[in-house]
Scaffold this active site. Sequence first.
Site, mmCIF file in Angstrom:
data_model
loop_
_atom_site.group_PDB
_atom_site.id
_atom_site.type_symbol
_atom_site.label_atom_id
_atom_site.label_comp_id
_atom_site.label_asym_id
_atom_site.label_seq_id
_atom_site.Cartn_x
_atom_site.Cartn_y
_atom_site.Cartn_z
ATOM 1 N N TYR A 102 0.851 -1.198 0.000
ATOM 2 C CA TYR A 102 0.000 0.000 0.000
ATOM 3 C C TYR A 102 0.885 1.245 0.000
ATOM 4 O O TYR A 102 2.072 1.187 0.326
ATOM 5 C CB TYR A 102 -0.921 0.015 1.225
ATOM 6 C CG TYR A 102 -0.193 0.191 2.551
ATOM 7 C CD1 TYR A 102 0.280 -0.905 3.263
ATOM 8 C CD2 TYR A 102 0.025 1.467 3.087
ATOM 9 C CE1 TYR A 102 0.949 -0.741 4.472
ATOM 10 C CE2 TYR A 102 0.694 1.635 4.297
ATOM 11 C CZ TYR A 102 1.149 0.522 4.989
ATOM 12 O OH TYR A 102 1.809 0.681 6.186
ATOM 13 N N CYS A 103 0.279 2.359 -0.390
ATOM 14 C CA CYS A 103 0.957 3.660 -0.310
ATOM 15 C C CYS A 103 -0.117 4.725 -0.068
ATOM 16 O O CYS A 103 -1.246 4.383 0.268
ATOM 17 C CB CYS A 103 1.780 3.935 -1.565
ATOM 18 S SG CYS A 103 0.811 4.032 -3.081
ATOM 19 N N THR A 104 0.207 5.989 -0.240
ATOM 20 C CA THR A 104 -0.728 7.066 0.101
ATOM 21 C C THR A 104 -2.011 7.047 -0.720
ATOM 22 O O THR A 104 -3.104 7.006 -0.176
ATOM 23 C CB THR A 104 -0.045 8.443 -0.093
ATOM 24 O OG1 THR A 104 1.242 8.386 0.506
ATOM 25 C CG2 THR A 104 -0.867 9.553 0.519
ATOM 26 N N ILE A 153 -4.155 4.598 1.142
ATOM 27 C CA ILE A 153 -4.675 4.877 2.488
ATOM 28 C C ILE A 153 -5.867 5.832 2.425
ATOM 29 O O ILE A 153 -6.821 5.713 3.185
ATOM 30 C CB ILE A 153 -3.562 5.467 3.381
ATOM 31 C CG1 ILE A 153 -2.387 4.496 3.482
ATOM 32 C CG2 ILE A 153 -4.090 5.808 4.768
ATOM 33 C CD1 ILE A 153 -1.075 5.160 3.870
#
Length: 360
Positions: free
Chosen positions: A212-214, A241
């Site tokens: 996952y990332c932003t 996120i």
Amino acid sequence: MQFKLFLTFKYWYSMQLYNKLSAKERAELIQEAGKDRLTLSFYKYAKIGNPRIFRNHLFINWDQMEVLGRIYVANEGINAQLSLPADRFDEFKNHLDSITFLENVRLNIAIEHDNMAFLKLKVKIKNKIVADGLNDHTFDVRNKGIHVNAETFNELIDDENTILVDMRNHYESEIGHFKGAMTPDVDTFRDSLPIIEEDIKAHKEEKKLVMYCTGGIRCEKASAYFKHKGFKNVYQLEGGIIEYTRQVNNKNLENKFVGKNFVFDQRRGERISEDVIAHCHQCGQPCDTHVNCANEACHLLFIQCEDCKTDMDNCCSTKCQEVHSLPYEKQKELRKGQGNSNDIFKKGRSEVLKYKKDLK
Ligand SMILES: [Zn+2]
Ligand SMILES: [Zn+2]
């Protein structure tokens, strides 16, 4: 005639395609307007033949819609973080839908808004929309991981057979991350790929690699990269996120993210859970507020509590405090010939930050 044409061109060029106002003037205008602004981001990988024409098209249209933000355009697509007056959202959305490859693009709309998140409209032409350091011709960038929503993501990270990896940098995961995630101690996305690969290469076949990332953009390339490197089961959190939080709130799901989501605008972070998992880099007390050192020649990004903020005059060190207390002209003189030592989001590390070092 030619001269006149030149003047017209010059007028058009200077008035339409670049910022007319300084950040300060813009801040005053926003204040005066008293209108709520929305902060949002989106990205899209798509083939763009002439990024300059596309860039100018966006600037002319968005400037008159009072859009502000930082937008990267490249042959490989677009990556945009921006804000706009809430009452112009429909107009903006219609404009996006008028561009074939942006029709119905997923917009990550921020949870917390700050009218001053962006103070200029910057649409820049880049080689890539994310600095990933990858040579895209060496692997199939379209062979991505499986996109999962918040619900499936929650199930996956409960699975013992899952390796959960945070694809962001150290200063981002420091203030918030998913429970149980690997958080590589890296300064850039480029650095993270080989480090992660080295750490988990023994599990290419049997484990599920979940990342996952932003907002999801980094995983688009990273998932394809890890598949190319031989990982069999690769998953990525769709919309990152930001979208996860939206789904958790809308569908009343369990929130497995602790702390704050770091964002790349003036807000620095959005609170997702009440947990404060980081510490002030100067005194060590619980704190997750990022600031930039007030000494313009330093501008180091670090975590500072309210007490230290007062004691240190918003600076990272006594040295910076001394410089910051000098008259502005004197500071400028000192800076002459020296480059900015710490780019805003790059470092977040320094010998002077006692508690950052201890945490490493
Ligand atoms: Zn402190
Ligand atoms: Zn400093």
